[in-house]
Scaffold this active site. Sequence first.
Site, PDB file in Angstrom:
ATOM      1  N   GLN A   1      -3.699   0.557  -9.977  1.00  0.00           N
ATOM      2  CA  GLN A   1      -3.423   1.018  -8.612  1.00  0.00           C
ATOM      3  C   GLN A   1      -1.953   1.380  -8.437  1.00  0.00           C
ATOM      4  O   GLN A   1      -1.091   0.499  -8.519  1.00  0.00           O
ATOM      5  CB  GLN A   1      -3.782  -0.110  -7.623  1.00  0.00           C
ATOM      6  CG  GLN A   1      -3.523   0.225  -6.167  1.00  0.00           C
ATOM      7  CD  GLN A   1      -3.760  -0.977  -5.255  1.00  0.00           C
ATOM      8  OE1 GLN A   1      -3.688  -2.120  -5.704  1.00  0.00           O
ATOM      9  NE2 GLN A   1      -4.046  -0.734  -3.990  1.00  0.00           N
ATOM     10  N   GLY A   2      -1.664   2.645  -8.154  1.00  0.00           N
ATOM     11  CA  GLY A   2      -0.283   3.091  -7.947  1.00  0.00           C
ATOM     12  C   GLY A   2       0.005   3.347  -6.484  1.00  0.00           C
ATOM     13  O   GLY A   2       0.123   4.503  -6.063  1.00  0.00           O
ATOM     14  N   TYR A   3       0.091   2.268  -5.721  1.00  0.00           N
ATOM     15  CA  TYR A   3       0.446   2.387  -4.298  1.00  0.00           C
ATOM     16  C   TYR A   3       1.932   2.052  -4.084  1.00  0.00           C
ATOM     17  O   TYR A   3       2.704   2.867  -3.627  1.00  0.00           O
ATOM     18  CB  TYR A   3      -0.404   1.414  -3.460  1.00  0.00           C
ATOM     19  CG  TYR A   3      -1.715   1.956  -2.949  1.00  0.00           C
ATOM     20  CD1 TYR A   3      -2.442   2.895  -3.671  1.00  0.00           C
ATOM     21  CD2 TYR A   3      -2.251   1.508  -1.746  1.00  0.00           C
ATOM     22  CE1 TYR A   3      -3.656   3.372  -3.201  1.00  0.00           C
ATOM     23  CE2 TYR A   3      -3.452   1.976  -1.264  1.00  0.00           C
ATOM     24  CZ  TYR A   3      -4.160   2.905  -1.984  1.00  0.00           C
ATOM     25  OH  TYR A   3      -5.353   3.368  -1.501  1.00  0.00           O
ATOM     26  N   SER A   4       2.308   0.804  -4.448  1.00  0.00           N
ATOM     27  CA  SER A   4       3.638   0.290  -4.088  1.00  0.00           C
ATOM     28  C   SER A   4       4.759   0.978  -4.853  1.00  0.00           C
ATOM     29  O   SER A   4       4.593   1.382  -6.005  1.00  0.00           O
ATOM     30  CB  SER A   4       3.717  -1.211  -4.365  1.00  0.00           C
ATOM     31  OG  SER A   4       2.687  -1.880  -3.711  1.00  0.00           O
TER      32      SER A   4
ATOM     33  N   GLU B   1      -9.953  -3.689  -0.694  1.00  0.00           N
ATOM     34  CA  GLU B   1      -9.062  -4.583  -1.453  1.00  0.00           C
ATOM     35  C   GLU B   1      -9.153  -5.996  -0.895  1.00  0.00           C
ATOM     36  O   GLU B   1      -8.968  -6.973  -1.604  1.00  0.00           O
ATOM     37  CB  GLU B   1      -7.622  -4.064  -1.365  1.00  0.00           C
ATOM     38  CG  GLU B   1      -6.640  -4.886  -2.188  1.00  0.00           C
ATOM     39  CD  GLU B   1      -5.256  -4.236  -2.335  1.00  0.00           C
ATOM     40  OE1 GLU B   1      -5.096  -3.090  -1.900  1.00  0.00           O
ATOM     41  OE2 GLU B   1      -4.375  -4.899  -2.886  1.00  0.00           O
TER      42      GLU B   1
ATOM     43  N   SER C   1       1.135  -8.838   2.806  1.00  0.00           N
ATOM     44  CA  SER C   1       1.794 -10.159   2.836  1.00  0.00           C
ATOM     45  C   SER C   1       1.343 -10.963   4.061  1.00  0.00           C
ATOM     46  O   SER C   1       0.946 -10.409   5.091  1.00  0.00           O
ATOM     47  CB  SER C   1       3.316  -9.992   2.831  1.00  0.00           C
ATOM     48  OG  SER C   1       3.747  -9.598   4.104  1.00  0.00           O
ATOM     49  N   ASN C   2       1.426 -12.280   3.938  1.00  0.00           N
ATOM     50  CA  ASN C   2       0.950 -13.146   5.020  1.00  0.00           C
ATOM     51  C   ASN C   2       1.724 -12.947   6.317  1.00  0.00           C
ATOM     52  O   ASN C   2       1.150 -13.029   7.405  1.00  0.00           O
ATOM     53  CB  ASN C   2       1.001 -14.615   4.581  1.00  0.00           C
ATOM     54  CG  ASN C   2      -0.169 -14.969   3.670  1.00  0.00           C
ATOM     55  OD1 ASN C   2      -0.880 -14.079   3.194  1.00  0.00           O
ATOM     56  ND2 ASN C   2      -0.371 -16.252   3.421  1.00  0.00           N
ATOM     57  N   GLU C   3       3.036 -12.645   6.195  1.00  0.00           N
ATOM     58  CA  GLU C   3       3.817 -12.406   7.417  1.00  0.00           C
ATOM     59  C   GLU C   3       3.241 -11.205   8.171  1.00  0.00           C
ATOM     60  O   GLU C   3       3.098 -11.217   9.390  1.00  0.00           O
ATOM     61  CB  GLU C   3       5.293 -12.142   7.084  1.00  0.00           C
ATOM     62  CG  GLU C   3       6.072 -13.343   6.597  1.00  0.00           C
ATOM     63  CD  GLU C   3       5.910 -13.591   5.108  1.00  0.00           C
ATOM     64  OE1 GLU C   3       5.097 -12.899   4.457  1.00  0.00           O
ATOM     65  OE2 GLU C   3       6.583 -14.498   4.587  1.00  0.00           O
TER      66      GLU C   3
HETATM   67  C1  LIG Z   1       1.710  -9.989  -8.501  1.00  0.00           C
HETATM   68  C2  LIG Z   1       1.620  -8.745  -7.678  1.00  0.00           C
HETATM   69  C3  LIG Z   1       0.729  -7.755  -8.039  1.00  0.00           C
HETATM   70  C4  LIG Z   1       0.684  -6.558  -7.319  1.00  0.00           C
HETATM   71  N1  LIG Z   1      -0.150  -5.561  -7.754  1.00  0.00           N
HETATM   72  C5  LIG Z   1      -0.068  -4.333  -7.187  1.00  0.00           C
HETATM   73  C6  LIG Z   1      -0.780  -3.223  -7.738  1.00  0.00           C
HETATM   74  O1  LIG Z   1      -1.515  -3.350  -8.719  1.00  0.00           O
HETATM   75  N2  LIG Z   1      -0.609  -2.001  -7.180  1.00  0.00           N
HETATM   76  C7  LIG Z   1       0.187  -1.808  -6.095  1.00  0.00           C
HETATM   77  O2  LIG Z   1       0.273  -0.668  -5.621  1.00  0.00           O
HETATM   78  N3  LIG Z   1       0.874  -2.842  -5.517  1.00  0.00           N
HETATM   79  C8  LIG Z   1       0.770  -4.093  -6.060  1.00  0.00           C
HETATM   80  N4  LIG Z   1       1.488  -5.151  -5.530  1.00  0.00           N
HETATM   81  C9  LIG Z   1       2.412  -4.883  -4.433  1.00  0.00           C
HETATM   82  C10 LIG Z   1       2.088  -5.579  -3.131  1.00  0.00           C
HETATM   83  O3  LIG Z   1       1.097  -4.888  -2.434  1.00  0.00           O
HETATM   84  C11 LIG Z   1       3.412  -5.674  -2.357  1.00  0.00           C
HETATM   85  O4  LIG Z   1       4.226  -6.598  -3.033  1.00  0.00           O
HETATM   86  C12 LIG Z   1       3.233  -6.087  -0.927  1.00  0.00           C
HETATM   87  O5  LIG Z   1       2.634  -5.057  -0.193  1.00  0.00           O
HETATM   88  C13 LIG Z   1       4.573  -6.493  -0.259  1.00  0.00           C
HETATM   89  O6  LIG Z   1       5.502  -5.473  -0.390  1.00  0.00           O
HETATM   90  P1  LIG Z   1       6.965  -5.710  -1.007  1.00  0.00           P
HETATM   91  O7  LIG Z   1       6.808  -6.536  -2.264  1.00  0.00           O
HETATM   92  O8  LIG Z   1       7.647  -4.377  -1.093  1.00  0.00           O
HETATM   93  O9  LIG Z   1       7.735  -6.617   0.032  1.00  0.00           O
HETATM   94  P2  LIG Z   1       8.423  -6.138   1.397  1.00  0.00           P
HETATM   95  O10 LIG Z   1       7.490  -5.254   2.142  1.00  0.00           O
HETATM   96  O11 LIG Z   1       9.794  -5.640   1.105  1.00  0.00           O
HETATM   97  O12 LIG Z   1       8.512  -7.521   2.158  1.00  0.00           O
HETATM   98  C14 LIG Z   1       9.511  -8.509   1.861  1.00  0.00           C
HETATM   99  C15 LIG Z   1       9.314  -9.662   2.839  1.00  0.00           C
HETATM  100  O13 LIG Z   1       9.461  -9.201   4.188  1.00  0.00           O
HETATM  101  C16 LIG Z   1       8.289  -9.497   4.940  1.00  0.00           C
HETATM  102  N5  LIG Z   1       8.014  -8.414   5.884  1.00  0.00           N
HETATM  103  C17 LIG Z   1       7.950  -7.087   5.603  1.00  0.00           C
HETATM  104  N6  LIG Z   1       7.658  -6.395   6.730  1.00  0.00           N
HETATM  105  C18 LIG Z   1       7.531  -7.304   7.721  1.00  0.00           C
HETATM  106  C19 LIG Z   1       7.217  -7.211   9.103  1.00  0.00           C
HETATM  107  N7  LIG Z   1       6.971  -6.033   9.686  1.00  0.00           N
HETATM  108  N8  LIG Z   1       7.171  -8.371   9.815  1.00  0.00           N
HETATM  109  C20 LIG Z   1       7.416  -9.574   9.230  1.00  0.00           C
HETATM  110  N9  LIG Z   1       7.722  -9.721   7.927  1.00  0.00           N
HETATM  111  C21 LIG Z   1       7.767  -8.608   7.187  1.00  0.00           C
HETATM  112  C22 LIG Z   1       7.178  -9.617   3.923  1.00  0.00           C
HETATM  113  O14 LIG Z   1       6.105 -10.381   4.377  1.00  0.00           O
HETATM  114  C23 LIG Z   1       7.909 -10.276   2.762  1.00  0.00           C
HETATM  115  O15 LIG Z   1       7.988 -11.661   2.950  1.00  0.00           O
HETATM  116  C24 LIG Z   1       1.519  -6.373  -6.192  1.00  0.00           C
HETATM  117  C25 LIG Z   1       2.404  -7.395  -5.821  1.00  0.00           C
HETATM  118  C26 LIG Z   1       2.476  -8.558  -6.549  1.00  0.00           C
HETATM  119  C27 LIG Z   1       3.471  -9.609  -6.130  1.00  0.00           C
END
Ligand SMILES: Cc1cc2nc3c(=O)[nH]c(=O)nc-3n(C[C@H](O)[C@H](O)[C@H](O)COP(=O)(O)OP(=O)(O)OC[C@H]3O[C@@H](n4cnc5c(N)ncnc54)[C@H](O)[C@@H]3O)c2cc1C
Length: 399
Positions: free
Chosen positions: A126-129, A244, A382-384
Amino acid sequence: MDLNYSVEEQAFRAEVQEFLAQKLPKEMSDAMRLGHDLGKEGHEKWHAILNEQGWLAPNWPQEFGGCEWNAVQRHIFEEECCRANAPRIVPFGLAMLAPVLQKFGSKAQQDHYLPRILSGEDWWCQGYSEPGAGSDLASLKTRAVREGDHYVVNGQKTWTTLGQYANWIFCLVRTDPDAKQQAGISFLLIDMNTPGIEVRPIILLDGTHEVNEVWFTDVKVPVENLVGEENKGWTYAKYLLTHERTNIAGVGFSSAGLEAVKRMARSQMHRGRPLIENPHFAARAARAEIDLMAMSTTNLRIISRAASGQAPGVESSMLKVKGTEIRQEINDLARRAAGAYAMPFVSEALEGGNEPDMGPEGSAAAAPQYFNNRKLSIFGGSNEVQKNIIAKVKLGGGA
Ligand SMILES: Cc1cc2nc3c(=O)[nH]c(=O)nc-3n(C[C@H](O)[C@H](O)[C@H](O)COP(=O)(O)OP(=O)(O)OC[C@H]3O[C@@H](n4cnc5c(N)ncnc54)[C@H](O)[C@@H]3O)c2cc1C
């Protein structure tokens, strides 16, 4: 609402139990129980066993070769698989991309890709992030420019789970940089063997290679690999995300994990008595069990509503938050129960073999699992962010 299982559902459960008893290889369930790494071959083997049984695609319509099970059947299947320590099927092709192709893909795409997902011929990731586009996914920057009969893709994806095994990646790309963020995104299927793609490993806190960065430099992608319409990718992306978050509560994993913790705590001595009799430990384990029972009932209520045709809404966010908190607490209890035996990090111990764990069963994996499962409250939304959704819908009077 009746939370008891019907006669048919009980018969289905017995059928699943029988299948698992017959077909789940013992070395595989042992590896899962002890927290060992299954590797690519292990995943492929279980995939093939389920495919042969016709049980690989619980949520697919029958016309595409799926089981078309209802929510209760899927729940029973998941529960029994966890109880038997069966591996989890890698979801990217089967559970995420396939529903998008079935709803929005062309006939040619359905005919080509869906059978290959079932046969295991293609391994999808999955190439989303991207860096800077996780929770705020719509700000993604990977660019795709149309040049005749192909797109040229440049950019970077990150956190690509098991991308090192994949031969295909489904990607969100920006095709119109001038449109409003959500309106300029497209959904592309990209062959990982195309020149210009580089996969770089990211090593996680537990020492495992599970996720990757994927870099694209002038990667040529045929236009027939576009799903649906150009610049409409956000609609398909959101549809995929609803898939998902299936089985998000993870009740089966938590139940199996809690049983393992209790086994460990019965065998470990603390000040001359089994750890399970330590009031502080027992109180924490009891709290985790009560929370799990409460969540499990909520989960069943939601499944029962889904079975009667009502789509789950904000409840899936509630299950995500509570389910991941409970699993992380159980991981913490396991690490505490293993005590000093969870201290040394020996990655070879997770590859399996004939040597038993140095401490109680499962102790070698206790710390790596604890660290690895920090991810549960981050990925899949994320849970937040889930709490924001709950607050908006339930407390803020929003829709
Ligand atoms: C082990 C693992 C596997 C993954 N696998 C995939 C994958 O296969 N393909 C893919 O595309 N993605 C994947 N992901 C990505 C995952 O979907 C993202 O990590 C997730 O969406 C959070 O984004 P971020 O890591 O950029 O954190 P950020 O969005 O930068 O968030 C950082 C912190 O800020 C908080 N935050 C952000 N916005 C808000 C808000 N509006 N209000 C309150 N708090 C907030 C978050 O909760 C978090 O604690 C994976 C992630 C992990 C850790």
